[in-house]
Design an enzyme around this catalytic site. Structure first.
Site, PDB file in Angstrom:
ATOM      1  N   GLU A 149    -131.349  60.960  41.113  1.00  0.00           N
ATOM      2  CA  GLU A 149    -131.025  60.955  42.548  1.00  0.00           C
ATOM      3  C   GLU A 149    -129.565  61.348  42.730  1.00  0.00           C
ATOM      4  O   GLU A 149    -128.830  61.542  41.757  1.00  0.00           O
ATOM      5  CB  GLU A 149    -131.231  59.543  43.125  1.00  0.00           C
ATOM      6  CG  GLU A 149    -132.620  59.288  43.707  1.00  0.00           C
ATOM      7  CD  GLU A 149    -132.716  59.688  45.180  1.00  0.00           C
ATOM      8  OE1 GLU A 149    -131.849  60.461  45.638  1.00  0.00           O
ATOM      9  OE2 GLU A 149    -133.649  59.224  45.857  1.00  0.00           O
ATOM     10  N   ASN A 154    -132.100  56.563  53.397  1.00  0.00           N
ATOM     11  CA  ASN A 154    -132.154  57.806  52.639  1.00  0.00           C
ATOM     12  C   ASN A 154    -131.606  58.940  53.487  1.00  0.00           C
ATOM     13  O   ASN A 154    -131.244  58.762  54.653  1.00  0.00           O
ATOM     14  CB  ASN A 154    -133.602  58.114  52.223  1.00  0.00           C
ATOM     15  CG  ASN A 154    -133.773  58.165  50.723  1.00  0.00           C
ATOM     16  OD1 ASN A 154    -132.923  58.703  50.022  1.00  0.00           O
ATOM     17  ND2 ASN A 154    -134.858  57.605  50.220  1.00  0.00           N
ATOM     18  N   ASP A 182    -136.876  62.210  51.884  1.00  0.00           N
ATOM     19  CA  ASP A 182    -136.008  61.536  50.914  1.00  0.00           C
ATOM     20  C   ASP A 182    -134.585  62.078  51.075  1.00  0.00           C
ATOM     21  O   ASP A 182    -134.121  62.283  52.180  1.00  0.00           O
ATOM     22  CB  ASP A 182    -136.574  61.738  49.511  1.00  0.00           C
ATOM     23  CG  ASP A 182    -136.220  60.636  48.540  1.00  0.00           C
ATOM     24  OD1 ASP A 182    -135.034  60.271  48.455  1.00  0.00           O
ATOM     25  OD2 ASP A 182    -137.116  60.144  47.832  1.00  0.00           O
TER      26      ASP A 182
END
Length: 289
Positions: free
Chosen positions: A16, A147, A196
């Site tokens: 991420e 997010n 996301d």
């Protein structure tokens, strides 16, 4: 527009928070569940792993070197080798139930980090802002999983998503640099995937990775989908712009919670992809605290 290609021979657990270092020509990213920040220098192809004592939800590069890091228990300053130097603040949620997740910096160099509410039973996640004097403040609530943080080129608007609730928000920033009332920028059906991590390009368009949707998509500032690119994995997690001309999109993906059968079907899950694009991105502002 090209096709997605692998950046390097690497499969992570939950990659991420990709961050491009324009000074070093390197891509950084976190592997949250492995408690790591990775650095890959494109010209030398050197891959370095920096280990931390807790999950690293997100981070930003600092002007003075090293990182500001949002770990499960709180936000810290660290040096470039992962040595913790100063605790900025605690996790405003119960760290047993919520870890830090997505975040980054605004155009002025303030740092934002959102939490992800683990139980998933109601909207208990929070978005925290750390300014250049290291003062922290919760600036948004009523989220289940923070997010998709990104800022328009001028800094006039903040975008953020709530992945479990399948919605992206847009908020106008006030004169003091705080987000005002948020509005729904776009919401999605289960078939489209969960919005996301994200980035904004130089034209003000918002690029989002769709977890469970096998795609990334670009949206106009008015919320109209302009294009989408499909990936050979089901769960992309975030995008960022980089490369010498800022026209490469780096895409992180995950294999978190995948069965053995799923990993066999999608063996590149957890890899980092690159995608050449026709529009420039914006270099991330370094944290100035």
């Amino acid at each position: 527009m090209g096709e997605p290609e692998l950046l390097l021979d690497y499969i992570g657990h939950l990659p991420e928070s990709p961050v491009w270092d324009e000074q070093a020509g390197a891509l950084y990213w976190a592997d949250i569940l492995e408690q790591e920040i990775h650095c890959f220098q494109l010209s030398s192809r050197q891959h370095r792993i920096i280990r931390f004592p807790e999950e690293v939800g997100c981070f930003a590069l600092r002007q003075s070197g090293g990182f500001i890091v949002a770990m499960r228990s709180g936000i810290w300053l660290s040096n470039a080798n992962g040595i913790l130097l100063h605790k900025v603040c605690d996790n405003p949620n119960n760290p047993l139930l919520a870890r830090f997740n997505d975040g980054g910096t605004d155009r002025q160099g303030n740092f934002y980090a959102g939490t992800f509410w683990g139980p998933g039973d109601f909207n208990a996640a929070l978005l925290v802002r750390v300014d250049r004097t290291l003062q922290s403040q919760v600036i948004q609530c009523d989220l289940q999983g923070a997010n998709g943080l990104a800022f328009s080129p001028s800094g006039e608007y903040m975008y953020n998503s709530d992945s479990p609730n399948r919605v992206i928000y847009q908020s106008r920033m006030d004169e003091q640099g705080y987000p005002g009332v948020r509005r729904v920028f776009r919401d999605f059906t289960p078939a489209e995937g969960l919005p996301d991590g994200a980035a904004v390009d130089a034209e003000g368009c918002y690029w989002s990775a769709f977890h469970g949707g096998s795609r990334i998509a670009r949206f106009s500032p008015q919320g109209q989908q302009l294009l989408e690119v499909h990936l050979p994995v089901p769960m992309p997690t975030m995008v960022c712009f980089g490369g010498a001309d800022m026209r490469t999109l780096f895409i992180t993906t995950t294999r978190e919670n995948m069965s053995d059968e799923g990993q066999a079907e999608y063996p590149l899950s957890g890899a980092i992809f690159t995608l050449p694009v026709d529009v420039e991105g914006i270099v991330a502002t370094r944290f100035s605290g």
